[in-house]
Motif scaffolding. Structure first.
Motif, PDB file in Angstrom:
ATOM      1  N   VAL A  60       0.846  -1.189   0.000  1.00 56.99           N
ATOM      2  CA  VAL A  60       0.000   0.000   0.000  1.00 56.99           C
ATOM      3  C   VAL A  60       0.881   1.238   0.000  1.00 56.99           C
ATOM      4  CG1 VAL A  60      -1.800   1.273   1.207  1.00 56.99           C
ATOM      5  CG2 VAL A  60      -1.807  -1.220   1.243  1.00 56.99           C
ATOM      6  N   ILE A  61       0.681   2.091  -0.969  1.00 56.11           N
ATOM      7  CA  ILE A  61       1.467   3.322  -1.060  1.00 56.11           C
ATOM      8  C   ILE A  61       0.992   4.316  -0.007  1.00 56.11           C
ATOM      9  CG2 ILE A  61       2.058   5.281  -2.547  1.00 56.11           C
ATOM     10  CD1 ILE A  61       1.582   3.435  -4.952  1.00 56.11           C
ATOM     11  N   ASP A  62       1.929   4.901   0.700  1.00 58.90           N
ATOM     12  CA  ASP A  62       1.590   5.934   1.688  1.00 58.90           C
ATOM     13  C   ASP A  62       1.597   7.280   0.974  1.00 58.90           C
ATOM     14  OD1 ASP A  62       1.246   7.651   3.760  1.00 58.90           O
ATOM     15  OD2 ASP A  62       2.816   6.813   5.039  1.00 58.90           O
ATOM     16  N   TRP A  63       0.438   7.663   0.469  1.00 60.94           N
ATOM     17  CA  TRP A  63       0.337   8.900  -0.306  1.00 60.94           C
ATOM     18  C   TRP A  63       0.643  10.133   0.536  1.00 60.94           C
ATOM     19  CZ3 TRP A  63       0.307   7.621  -5.137  1.00 60.94           C
ATOM     20  CH2 TRP A  63      -0.374   6.477  -5.569  1.00 60.94           C
ATOM     21  N   ASP A  64       0.421  10.049   1.839  1.00 59.60           N
ATOM     22  CA  ASP A  64       0.588  11.224   2.694  1.00 59.60           C
ATOM     23  C   ASP A  64       2.052  11.559   2.956  1.00 59.60           C
ATOM     24  OD1 ASP A  64      -2.129  11.793   2.978  1.00 59.60           O
ATOM     25  OD2 ASP A  64      -2.348  10.356   4.606  1.00 59.60           O
ATOM     26  N   THR A  65       2.962  10.624   2.699  1.00 58.44           N
ATOM     27  CA  THR A  65       4.383  10.906   2.906  1.00 58.44           C
ATOM     28  C   THR A  65       5.167  10.965   1.594  1.00 58.44           C
ATOM     29  OG1 THR A  65       4.896   8.556   3.207  1.00 58.44           O
ATOM     30  CG2 THR A  65       4.339   9.823   5.183  1.00 58.44           C
ATOM     31  N   MET A  66       4.542  10.581   0.488  1.00 51.74           N
ATOM     32  CA  MET A  66       5.231  10.654  -0.795  1.00 51.74           C
ATOM     33  C   MET A  66       5.572  12.122  -1.114  1.00 51.74           C
ATOM     34  SD  MET A  66       3.866   9.506  -4.590  1.00 51.74           S
ATOM     35  CE  MET A  66       4.000   7.746  -4.282  1.00 51.74           C
ATOM     36  N   PRO A  67       6.800  12.420  -1.522  1.00 57.28           N
ATOM     37  CA  PRO A  67       7.139  13.805  -1.890  1.00 57.28           C
ATOM     38  C   PRO A  67       6.171  14.335  -2.954  1.00 57.28           C
ATOM     39  CG  PRO A  67       9.117  12.468  -1.760  1.00 57.28           C
ATOM     40  CD  PRO A  67       7.959  11.517  -1.627  1.00 57.28           C
ATOM     41  N   LEU A  68       5.789  15.590  -2.822  1.00 59.40           N
ATOM     42  CA  LEU A  68       4.788  16.159  -3.729  1.00 59.40           C
ATOM     43  C   LEU A  68       5.168  16.036  -5.201  1.00 59.40           C
ATOM     44  CD1 LEU A  68       3.650  19.331  -1.742  1.00 59.40           C
ATOM     45  CD2 LEU A  68       2.411  17.187  -2.056  1.00 59.40           C
ATOM     46  N   PRO A  69       6.424  16.285  -5.582  1.00 57.93           N
ATOM     47  CA  PRO A  69       6.761  16.112  -7.010  1.00 57.93           C
ATOM     48  C   PRO A  69       6.526  14.684  -7.500  1.00 57.93           C
ATOM     49  CG  PRO A  69       8.437  17.422  -5.926  1.00 57.93           C
ATOM     50  CD  PRO A  69       7.549  16.873  -4.834  1.00 57.93           C
ATOM     51  N   GLU A  70       6.807  13.692  -6.639  1.00 59.62           N
ATOM     52  CA  GLU A  70       6.563  12.296  -7.035  1.00 59.62           C
ATOM     53  C   GLU A  70       5.070  12.020  -7.167  1.00 59.62           C
ATOM     54  OE1 GLU A  70       8.508   9.284  -4.759  1.00 59.62           O
ATOM     55  OE2 GLU A  70      10.389  10.413  -4.620  1.00 59.62           O
ATOM     56  N   LEU A  71       4.290  12.592  -6.270  1.00 56.45           N
ATOM     57  CA  LEU A  71       2.846  12.410  -6.346  1.00 56.45           C
ATOM     58  C   LEU A  71       2.290  13.026  -7.625  1.00 56.45           C
ATOM     59  CD1 LEU A  71       0.140  11.547  -5.191  1.00 56.45           C
ATOM     60  CD2 LEU A  71       0.185  13.555  -3.697  1.00 56.45           C
ATOM     61  N   VAL A  72       2.755  14.216  -7.951  1.00 59.82           N
ATOM     62  CA  VAL A  72       2.337  14.882  -9.196  1.00 59.82           C
ATOM     63  C   VAL A  72       2.716  14.028 -10.397  1.00 59.82           C
ATOM     64  CG1 VAL A  72       2.845  16.830 -10.709  1.00 59.82           C
ATOM     65  CG2 VAL A  72       2.301  17.236  -8.300  1.00 59.82           C
ATOM     66  N   ASP A  73       3.941  13.517 -10.409  1.00 56.73           N
ATOM     67  CA  ASP A  73       4.383  12.692 -11.540  1.00 56.73           C
ATOM     68  C   ASP A  73       3.564  11.413 -11.645  1.00 56.73           C
ATOM     69  OD1 ASP A  73       6.295  14.516 -12.285  1.00 56.73           O
ATOM     70  OD2 ASP A  73       7.962  13.479 -11.293  1.00 56.73           O
TER      71      ASP A  73
END
Length: 231
Positions: free
Chosen positions: A71-84
């Protein structure tokens, strides 16, 4: 979170239990555009059996927990990675799928629209959705996502305010696209083709269901993860 209750929101549940989105879709519980409302409000609004829904949800979650999931932890993923991730997994999918699926929607409408009037509305709704999402994703990639990446490197109140203003407009567009998908689901009986549907008809409905799934996950990640982390 071990047990979900009526006080939890669909958005929070889907973040820790992604498969909950299937159960929510079956019961027409919004987990993306309106995903931050407590389940109890939706139960009352839609006259759903709270005990039955929560029992099904928690049983599915317990079964899912016993399996091996990443399960990916979206709340800790760096914002640029989340955007990508959003661009490469959702925008890229739309760019490829929308034109191709549009051809199927048109083909089925031309062939069967005479005796199945809902296909005319489906054709109109699909093309409205296509235009909305093409313009929406372009705006995000051109005007909003670069601001978010810049904010991650050089945070400032001015930049954050620009992002907030842009995000308000994007959330309104999400509502519009979500409503179109919900209407398409209604008029197609949950994207279920009739018993004697031809191959093209069946493919069209299957791909519309996949489009709905991808788009709701897309909107969920933006409304309930990305934008909230910038609030």
């Amino acid at each position: 979170m071990n047990t979900f209750t009526a006080a939890h929101t669909p958005a929070a549940i889907v973040k820790v239990f992604p498969k909950a989105s299937d159960l929510f879709k079956e019961r027409q519980i919004d987990f993306c555009c309106g995903g931050d409302r407590a389940l109890k409000d939706t139960f009352a609004e839609k006259n759903l059996d709270e005990t039955a829904v929560l029992s099904a949800l928690n049983t599915a979650y317990e079964r899912w927990q016993r399996e091996d999931h990443h399960v990916i932890d979206w709340d800790t993923m760096p914002l640029p990675e989340l955007v990508d991730h959003i661009v490469y997994h959702h925008h890229a999918y739309l760019a490829e799928e929308l034109p191709a699926l549009g051809e199927f929607v048109t083909k089925v409408f031309r062939k069967h629209g005479g005796d199945q009037p809902h296909l005319q509305e489906l054709h109109r709704l699909y093309n409205d959705f296509k235009v909305e999402m093409e313009e929406h994703t372009l705006k995000e990639e051109r005007d909003v996502f670069p601001l978010i990446k810049e904010y991650e490197k050089n945070p400032s109140e001015t930049l954050l305010e620009q992002i907030h203003v842009a995000n308000e407009a994007l959330e309104e567009e999400h509502d519009t696209c979500g409503d179109i998908l919900k209407r398409m689901r209604v008029i197609t009986d949950g994207f279920q083709p009739h018993a004697y549907a031809c191959g093209s008809y069946q493919i069209t409905y299957a791909r519309l269901a996949e489009l709905e799934e991808n788009t709701f996950q897309h909107i969920h990640l933006e409304n309930n993860v990305l934008f909230k982390r910038l609030s």
